[in-house]
Design a protein around this motif. Structure first.
Motif, PDB file in Angstrom:
ATOM      1  N   PRO A  47       0.822  -1.215   0.000  1.00 15.45           N
ATOM      2  CA  PRO A  47       0.000   0.000   0.000  1.00 15.45           C
ATOM      3  C   PRO A  47       0.854   1.262   0.000  1.00 15.45           C
ATOM      4  O   PRO A  47       1.851   1.350   0.723  1.00 15.45           O
ATOM      5  N   ILE A  48       0.448   2.238  -0.817  1.00 13.75           N
ATOM      6  CA  ILE A  48       1.207   3.486  -0.958  1.00 13.75           C
ATOM      7  C   ILE A  48       0.356   4.673  -0.512  1.00 13.75           C
ATOM      8  O   ILE A  48      -0.776   4.838  -0.961  1.00 13.75           O
ATOM      9  N   LEU A  49       0.926   5.464   0.362  1.00 17.17           N
ATOM     10  CA  LEU A  49       0.312   6.726   0.783  1.00 17.17           C
ATOM     11  C   LEU A  49       1.152   7.841   0.178  1.00 17.17           C
ATOM     12  O   LEU A  49       2.364   7.881   0.388  1.00 17.17           O
ATOM     13  N   ILE A  50       0.532   8.707  -0.588  1.00 18.07           N
ATOM     14  CA  ILE A  50       1.296   9.785  -1.218  1.00 18.07           C
ATOM     15  C   ILE A  50       1.097  11.091  -0.449  1.00 18.07           C
ATOM     16  O   ILE A  50      -0.022  11.439  -0.059  1.00 18.07           O
ATOM     17  N   ILE A  51       2.209  11.760  -0.196  1.00 17.40           N
ATOM     18  CA  ILE A  51       2.178  13.034   0.533  1.00 17.40           C
ATOM     19  C   ILE A  51       2.628  14.154  -0.399  1.00 17.40           C
ATOM     20  O   ILE A  51       3.704  14.081  -0.999  1.00 17.40           O
ATOM     21  N   ILE A  52       1.776  15.163  -0.511  1.00 22.66           N
ATOM     22  CA  ILE A  52       2.156  16.379  -1.244  1.00 22.66           C
ATOM     23  C   ILE A  52       2.702  17.342  -0.194  1.00 22.66           C
ATOM     24  O   ILE A  52       1.948  17.929   0.588  1.00 22.66           O
ATOM     25  N   ASN A  53       4.007  17.476  -0.145  1.00 19.21           N
ATOM     26  CA  ASN A  53       4.640  18.267   0.912  1.00 19.21           C
ATOM     27  C   ASN A  53       4.830  19.734   0.503  1.00 19.21           C
ATOM     28  O   ASN A  53       4.713  20.087  -0.665  1.00 19.21           O
TER      29      ASN A  53
END
Length: 283
Positions: free
Chosen positions: A118-124
């Motif tokens: 599972p991948i959680l993407i963070i827009i930082n």
């Protein structure tokens, strides 16, 4: 008496250089365990951070910025550490810099998709986006790439959405015994911690004068009861020219680097410290 279930898992943090991986890790843990700077490839080795809250233990692995071949935009597999770490991962956090989606992000995503984790993407760094309206179309653009478990805009420096992020991570931790005692926040050795404290000052003082891949080797680390710490460290550089840059005119730079490093080591270990730095070239 009912025994509380325990949850534990490894969370791998990946992304290009300078997207804020180490800043995020430090804020999640609540302590500075990974050095940060604006310079690319500041993180050279995997840094492990451990966060235990009640019956949940998250083991975070901050990987160095993914390295690409300048000639063909291919990943340099031998220089990218996340391949080994994904074998034990429960979850992957993929960090990107604002809405700046590049060919390198695309390549990284294609690689981590292969793991089936599972991948959680963070827009930082969303604090640097003045017009937040542009986030929505970008999030829709990302949704078409893969079925991420979540796309979360945050500011790692300002700790926005940190509680939400922690709760998402907790929901993916499998039922497992905790690997580390509750008091542990990192697996970094004292040797490694000291070398990173010194290297951080080298990066801050020397800026673009030297590459961030400068090496610091701890030659000796001795504690005299609980009175003082005696450390000798070698700063390895490529050649005589780099050596003179580190030392500075009349030794001014190396003296400042040594003094601030010593003060930071004392703050970290709560003990009076004697630090000797030697600069050596590999030629």
């Amino acid at each position: 008496m009912k025994i509380k279930k325990k949850y534990c898992g490894h969370v791998i943090i990946v992304g290009k250089a300078n997207v804020g991986k180490s800043t995020l890790l430090n804020n999640i843990i609540g302590k500075k365990i990974s050095i940060v700077s604006r310079k690319k490839n500041t993180t050279q080795s995997n840094i492990t951070g451990i966060k235990t809250e009640d019956n949940y233990q998250s083991i975070y692995i901050d990987t160095p910025g993914v390295v690409f071949d300048k000639n063909n935009n291919q990943m340099k597999h031998h220089k990218n550490n996340f391949y080994q770490t994904t074998q034990i991962a429960t979850l992957i956090i993929f960090i990107i810099d604002r809405i700046d989606w590049t060919i390198h992000d695309e390549i990284i995503l294609n690689e981590i998709k292969k793991t089936k984790i599972p991948i959680l993407i963070i827009i930082n760094k969303i604090d640097k986006i003045s017009n937040k309206i542009i986030l929505l179309p970008f999030i829709n653009f990302l949704k078409k790439k893969i079925d991420f478990i979540e796309i979360l805009p945050i500011s790692a420096k300002k700790i926005s959405n940190l509680i939400l992020l922690k709760n998402i991570i907790k929901s993916y931790l499998p039922e497992n015994c905790h690997i580390y005692p509750e008091c542990y926040i990192t697996t970094n050795s004292d040797f490694f911690t000291v070398s990173e404290i010194i290297r951080e000052q080298l990066i801050l003082f020397l800026g673009d004068e030297l590459p961030s891949i400068i090496k610091v080797e701890i030659e000796s680390f001795k504690k005299k009861e609980k009175i003082a710490l005696y450390i000798k460290a070698i700063i390895w550089v490529k050649n005589v020219r780099q050596k003179s840059i580190v030392i500075g005119h009349n030794g001014e730079k190396i003296k400042k680097i040594s003094m601030i490093s010593r003060n930071n080591i004392e703050k970290k270990f709560y003990i009076k410290t004697h630090l000797v730095l030697w600069v050596k070239d590999k030629n």
